[in-house]
Every structure is written in C-alpha cells, then in structure tokens.
Design an enzyme around this catalytic site. Sequence first.
Site, short mmCIF file in Angstrom:
data_model
loop_
_atom_site.label_atom_id
_atom_site.label_comp_id
_atom_site.label_asym_id
_atom_site.label_seq_id
_atom_site.Cartn_x
_atom_site.Cartn_y
_atom_site.Cartn_z
N CYS A 1 -35.95 21.66 -49.40
CA CYS A 1 -35.32 22.79 -48.73
C CYS A 1 -35.41 22.73 -47.23
O CYS A 1 -34.75 23.51 -46.54
CB CYS A 1 -35.97 24.09 -49.19
SG CYS A 1 -35.89 24.32 -50.95
N HIS B 1 -45.42 16.91 -41.62
CA HIS B 1 -45.38 16.39 -42.98
C HIS B 1 -46.80 16.31 -43.52
O HIS B 1 -47.64 15.64 -42.95
CB HIS B 1 -44.74 15.01 -43.00
CG HIS B 1 -44.14 14.66 -44.31
ND1 HIS B 1 -44.85 14.66 -45.49
CD2 HIS B 1 -42.87 14.31 -44.64
CE1 HIS B 1 -44.05 14.34 -46.48
NE2 HIS B 1 -42.84 14.11 -46.00
N HIS C 1 -36.32 36.60 -32.56
CA HIS C 1 -35.86 36.63 -33.95
C HIS C 1 -36.53 35.53 -34.74
O HIS C 1 -36.78 34.45 -34.23
CB HIS C 1 -34.33 36.42 -34.02
CG HIS C 1 -33.58 37.38 -33.17
ND1 HIS C 1 -33.44 38.71 -33.49
CD2 HIS C 1 -32.93 37.20 -32.00
CE1 HIS C 1 -32.74 39.30 -32.54
NE2 HIS C 1 -32.42 38.42 -31.64
N HIS D 1 -37.34 30.61 -44.07
CA HIS D 1 -36.64 30.13 -45.25
C HIS D 1 -36.88 31.08 -46.43
O HIS D 1 -38.02 31.39 -46.76
CB HIS D 1 -37.16 28.74 -45.58
CG HIS D 1 -36.77 28.24 -46.93
ND1 HIS D 1 -35.46 28.17 -47.37
CD2 HIS D 1 -37.50 27.79 -47.95
CE1 HIS D 1 -35.43 27.70 -48.58
NE2 HIS D 1 -36.65 27.46 -48.97
N HIS E 1 -32.21 38.70 -51.00
CA HIS E 1 -31.64 39.72 -51.90
C HIS E 1 -30.16 39.46 -52.18
O HIS E 1 -29.69 39.53 -53.31
CB HIS E 1 -31.81 41.10 -51.27
CG HIS E 1 -31.33 42.22 -52.13
ND1 HIS E 1 -30.05 42.74 -52.06
CD2 HIS E 1 -31.93 42.92 -53.11
CE1 HIS E 1 -29.92 43.72 -52.94
NE2 HIS E 1 -31.05 43.84 -53.59
N ASN F 1 -32.17 32.16 -53.25
CA ASN F 1 -32.71 31.02 -52.53
C ASN F 1 -31.64 29.94 -52.48
O ASN F 1 -31.42 29.23 -53.45
CB ASN F 1 -33.97 30.51 -53.23
CG ASN F 1 -34.55 29.30 -52.54
OD1 ASN F 1 -33.95 28.74 -51.62
ND2 ASN F 1 -35.71 28.86 -52.99
#
EC number: 2.3.1.-
Lengths: 496, 477
Positions: free
Chosen positions: A224, A303, A387, A391, A420, A424
């Site tokens: 992702c 990572h 802001h 994710h 919502h 995802n």
Amino acid sequence: MPPILPDFSSSVKLKYVKLGYQYLVNHIITLTLIPIMIGVTIELIRLGPNEILNLWNSLNLNLVQILCSSFLVIFIATVYFMSKPRTIYLVDYACFKPPVTCRVPFATFMEHSRLILKDNPKSVEFQMRILERSGLGEETCLPPSIHYIPPKPTMESARGEAELVIFSAMDSLFEKTGLKPKDIDILIVNCSLFSPTPSLSAMVINKYKLRSNIKSFNLSGMGCSAGLISIDLARDLLQVHPNSNAVVVSTEIITPNYYQGKERAMLLPNCLFRMGGAAIMLSNRTTEKRRSKYRLVHVVRTHKGGDDKAYKCVYEEEDREGKVGISLQKDLMAIAGEALKSNITTMGPLVLPASEQLLFLITLIGRKIFNPKWKPYIPDFKQAFEHFCIHAGGRAVIDELQKNLQLSTEHVEASRMTLHRFGNTSSSSLWYELNYIESKGRMKKGDRVWQIAFGSGFKCNSAVWKCNRSIKTPIDGPWADCIDRYPVHIPEIVKL
Amino acid sequence: MSENKVTLESKLTVVSSRPVKSGKTHKLSGVDHAMGYHTLHLIFYYKNEEKWFGSFELDPLRESLSEVLSIYPTVTGRLAREKEEDGGDWEVRCNDAGVRVIKANVDCTIDEWLSSSAFGFDETQLIAWDDMPHDTSTWSPFRIQILQIYHFNSTIPLDNSVVFTHHRIRTNQINKQFQEGGLAIGLSCSHMLSDLTFASSFLKSWSQTHRHYPISHPPFFNPITPNNINNVPNSSSKPQTIITSSTNNIVTATFKFPSSIIKQCLSKIQNTTCSNATPFDFLSALFWTRVTHLKPSKVHNQNHSLSICRDFRKLVKPSLPIGYFGNALHFSNLSIKVQDMENGQLEDMANLIHKHLKEVTEEEIRSSIESFETRKESTPKCMYGSELTCVYMEEEESASLLYESMFSNSEKPAHVSCRIGNVDSEGLIMVMPSSEGGFARTVIVMLQEEELGKLCNDQEILKLEPTIILAGCLVQH
C-alpha cells in the site's frame, strides 16, 4: 506514547511562554538581523552623504578588481543554481470514482458471506465483527466480478477492472490538466497484487498511444505504500531528465485477490479492501509552476524488512486448502508504530521548525548526560504541517497514528472520512484524502501536507508537499456529490 | 418433454445506487399475510436485442435497475418476523441488501418461443425460483431473471466482433453470430410482498428510469388501514415458513384472442343482455363454462362457483395509487345453479359477471380487509385455485402498465406473461391485455394437465381463433 512535558502544561501562562519561545527560536535570524540593520542605517544617516561618498572613493577599486568580484559572484550564483535539485511540481491529480452499481452495503456483503461460507459460521461471525468495527460506510465499492455468487475472478475481469479504474482516472487527469498523451515522458504504474503480461503500464501505453521513447515503469508487489515509492521514483527521474512530464498511476486491483477460503486472518483484507485508483501528473517544467497545485518538498522512505517479524507481518501464502490469501499477523500495529518512529526520526530534522528541534536536542542531551529517566520529547508535528493524510489502512492504523502524533480529530478527519466513503483503496487512498481536504476548501497557499503510507515489507513512506496556490471549491472529483454530507460521525460499532 | 434450452449463466446481487437509511421496516398487512401461500412471476418478452449488454455487467440495464431500486427500499429488503411482543407478524426489513439477478441464455429464437407450435417450451424453465427457506435473512424475496434469447446459426461464418460499452472497455471475444436475438425479463416474488399491479408498476418504473423518463407510478408505502386493530398475540407458536410445495400437476397455456373476434362477440352481448359488457365479462364467462364442462359433473341442485380476484386500489376511498406496495386484492364469490349454467346462454353468464363486478361495495372490501387483519397469525391458505379463480385486471390501466414498459426506443414488449405459483387443482384463469391492443385479450389458464389438454381442443374456444402459445400440454388442431 504518553505526553511529554510535566503536567503544568495545563496552565494558560505556559501556553504563552511556549508561543513566545517558538516565535523567538523560529525567527532568530530575523530577530538578530533587524537590530543590526537598524544600527547600520542609523550609523549611515549619522555619517551623512558626503562622508559615504568619501568612504566609497577611498576603496580605490580598479577595473580588474571589479571584474573579478563580479565574475566571482556570477560563478557562485551559477554553481548554486545548477546544483540545486529541480523543483518537482504536482500539476494536478484525478481520483477514480467507482460506479454506483458496484456499491456494497453491509447487508449485501454479509449475505454473500453467509451464502458462500455456509459451512463456516465462525468465519462469517468473524467477518461480521470486523465489518462492524471497520469504520467503512455503506457506499464503498467492489469490482463487478465480486458481486456474483460465488465470485467470478477471471483474468479477463481483472483486466477489465484495471482498464476501468486506470482509464477513467487517466481520462479525468487529461481533462483536468489539458495534458496530451504524446507529451508524457515518464509513466509509472503501481499495482501491488495484479501483474499481468504485458504490464499495466504497457496497457496504458497501448490505450493512449504514448510515445515510443517513453520511460515506463511498472511497480508490483510493493504494497500500500507503493504510491509514494512511485512518487519518489518519478522525482529521481525528473532530476535527470529536464523539461519533462511524468504521470504516476496508483491503484490496487481487487478481482484476482479476493480470498475464497475460510481462514480468518486471510478474510480480513476482503472486509477492508475496496476499488479505487488515482492518476497524478508531475512535472519539472518551470512553465507549470503557475498552475501547479503542489510542490514536492521531501520524500522519506523507511524499510524495516531487515527485521524478520516486520517482514512476515503481511504475508501472502496458501491456506490449508491451497487457496491463496494475504494473512495479517496480530502484531501489525506494533510494527507499524516502530516503522513510523523510524520514519519520523529521519523526517523530523527536515521539516520541524527550529524551536522543536532545539527542544528535542536539549531533551536528548539531557537524557544522555543528566538523567536517563527524562521522558523523550516527541516533537509536535502539528507545527510543521497544516494537513495530514494518513493511509486509510483501517481504523486501527488511524487511531494509532492519531495517538502517536497527538493529532486532533480535525487532522485525521480526511483519513477517517476516506475510509468511510471509499474503504481501504490501498496506494490511492492518500489521494482521496488530499481531495477531501481540497473539497472542504481547507487548502490554502503555503500549507504543508504530510502523506504517510504503510505497506507490506514492512515499509513506512512519507511525502511532504507544499501548496502552491489556494484551491477554490467546488472542485471536481470523487467527493463532489457527497462532500456536503461529511464529516459524519462513525460509531465505534455499527449494528448489523 | 423438451430439451433443456435454458442455461444458467450467473447469479449476482444488484443494490440500489443510494444507500437506504438504516432501521426502516415495513409491516405487511393482513391481506399480504393471506397471500403468503403463492408466488408471482411476470415475464416480459422483447424482440429486438440491440445493445442490451456490454461486457463486465456494467450494462445499462443494471445501472437503471440500481437507480430505480433507490426509491423502492422494500424491494431490496429482507423478510423477517417481528419480535414476539409486537405481534410476531411478517415485516420487511429495509436493510439495503439488494435483489438477486439471474442471467441465463435461452437457445431458440423469440419467435419460436412465442409461436403456436411451441409445445414444451415450458415457461417454468425461464423462472429460476428458490422457495423461501427457514432463515429468510439471506433470501431475496424479489428475483429478477434476465434471459438472453438467441439462436446460434451455424451457417453464418464466425466473426470475432468486439463490443464497446460507453466506458470503452473491450469485451471477451464474442465468437458467435447471433440471429434474431431477443430478451426476456422476468420478475418473481413472493405473493406476500406484491400483487400483479405492483410488480408491473415496478417493472414499468424500471423501464422509465432506463429511458430517463420520469416515473409515472411511484411507490406508495403507507398501510391500507392504520394500525388500530389490536392483535392479541397468539400463544401458540407461529409457523416459521410458508408451506409451498404443491403436488398438483398444474400446467399453463396462453390463449391470445384477436381484437376483431372479441369485438364481434361483444357486440352480440351488448345488443342482447348487457349493454356495457367488457371483454373480461365475455371471456370469463366463456372459460368458466368451458372449464366447468371439463370437470366431473355435479348434481342438479348444487352450485358452480367462481372466485373473482380483483384489484381494489381504485375501489376504496381514499383510493390507493398504482404504486401501492403490497397486495390490494379482493376475492369475491359468484355462484350459479348448475341448471342455470347448463340452460343459460353465454350472454346471460356475461351479464351475471358484469353485474357482480359492478355491485361490489366499499364496505365489502373494507370488511374483508379487516377479516384478513384478524386472521394474520394463522397459516396462509391457498387463495388461487381452491375454487376456480378468475383474475380481473382493470382494463385500460393494466394495458398501459404491462405493454408500455419499454426499455429501448419505443419497443413494446412482444408479450407479457404472468404465472402464479402453487395454484390449487381447481384452476386459475387470468384475463390480461394483449400486445395487439384494442379489444384483444390474452387469457392465461392454469389447470391440471389433462383438463388443460382438453380445453385447448375445445371447439367453443377454438371457434374464436385464438393463438395458443406457451402450452405445457399437447395441443392438437
């Protein structure tokens, strides 16, 4: 992580002390320069114009000296401008809006689950509990082949979904930016779980008849957080190739990966992953500066794959019946927290204002030298960014990050509302969140945005953007028809 | 019988395009409960295939269905029993679960299917229906069947045609050339939730949404009577499901009577006994006499009775709109002495039926509604067919409801067919409008197989030159 300063922070007076301290440290250069300039000006006025002229003539400058010094200035200026990294502009981006026929209400999802898993009531119960607490709404979408009983995930339908998502997003991007397909110099497509031959980037090139000398890349398997990895790659390429446009397409194709078995750890992604995609146009052309929405400031990649537990926490494997699915381990949140800490350790010095860095440094020195029992200072990132786009991996991820970074409800509103409304959507969720903030009219010139993404491996990547021009509402995008209904209150548990 | 020409392709769920607010429920009325024994099946046949389907199920039909379902939250809901304290009656929980849609292919041309030589083209093959299970929470009470009717013609060379939808998606190669395509759209539901009028209004709304027209019969969900009848909860346990299996060998045949013949017969009646006779009066009288003729004969002083089922939407004040969700059916009984039927003429029978229909009063209807309300808790019994039943649909409106459901560019359905499930042995006669319009009528008869076979060869009926189609029995001319 518990709050850092001792508890007299509740006192109002301390708030002003803090503000004063921040203003002082952040503007220290200005604050020291101004008295010096005032002093010099007063001195000059005192000397009078004749005195200044005498001072100038006494320097005895001849032509050679003047030429050398001007060459020096020009030389230094040239070296500076040449070695400065090119500014990367985000001209515009477009998110895919799924068709309403693909909507999956809770009742339909549970019904299909009961009909397909009729011999496994425990698995059905598990899915229902997950769905109740997931933070998803009734308007998230799954691709058409999953609406069948049982689902029909063929390669053809997977390609169809890819075409639908990617081409819609790209058509929308072309419309918004006026970009012509033949002007695309770099194309990067990232889709983690679906990787056909020819690749999805080849599919895009075929559809839009892009140039034969295009630099195309297809990133698969990177989870992702691949969206920000693609942005990073685009940035590096745009440093090398002057005057270029890059298009980044981030998506996740759900059709081939819908788990058909009954293992609970593998059923979890079915409940959360939904259809979505985004296409982003980046450029290093100075002509694009005026109309670009954002400027890329930093990309930080971390990572944690070196750690075995982090490596295995999101793992694709076959279950006992040979059905392939992605299993999520229970320590996912803890590992995410660790990865985030690494990431912000690198990010902190790049973005935090001097006041925060100073405090952090002082606490660090203090802990090392004076008393190791001092609590480590967690810098206040709210001062560095206006802001936040976290994710929308799941409700737990957003809750965890809200706690760790001490963000307010408004800061995480974009992430929660994207979860919502769209579920995802993997790598493209950051762009839906950014679009939410823009649709609400909150994006002003100079605002800084922090995009954080987590992915399998285990990776934590961040990107920092600075808003180039105030974005006026209403804007065209996936939120256009429903932004007025948001924000909604999402209950802890939805009764199914 | 016939080879199985229908191949099931897929089953999916279609949801409304706008979410339903959670927590809404719709209580079913007493009349609804009483109809629970039966199921209703409507099939609309269209000749011209056009571009019904793109690939990928994002076809225009599915989009318009999603759109129209947004205003019919009860159609996408699920049946459930109320809590015991509230009475334990059936209700529909509007939980936004969607309707099941089944796609199938039929291997023959639509003309073949609707032609008179179609023996064994049994419509039951076109209806994919699951009986209500014990647990109704995952059972879709409304099902839509979309049947693509095509015929593979092997003499036409293969052509790899590629079809684009408005999203410009490439389909899988369609390797066959289809000739004389057609489409049948079927709507099946439990009779507890909808009567014929509502089901046809739903399909008409769908077709209007598909063509972007405003909907002429929007749904109406208010109950017939306010809930002031106190239902004393029955202490005995309520039956959880409806007994649905029927062991009778009931088959269907459809008789299409041309307008000219009906007009002739009507004018005869209008000149003799009844000046306002309608085609229904004539045809019901005709079929009543002929069916009674086939049944075992009765003793002289007994009665032949006919149960007439009619829609009472317009007969109550305030009148219910066509889009009223639920059953608005009134069953009335008409008796005639055996000797009167034997000695009387068709014209007298028609007059009798006509008078009976005109004489129904609102009080009668209200009292039957109330009696159904009080009988809510008992097991529903068979309403169609325990006596010979005849279904009357209000003339002009039903014609417009059924034959003006056009999905593509003013193409009216070639035929509309209606069947009722679990009809009892005495039989059912339905007088419906016909595609021809005017005085033409389609009479759908459901009887036991031997009786229907004899009826199809009955001289009195054949005199009127009907076209007999979709017969589940042998038709000899």
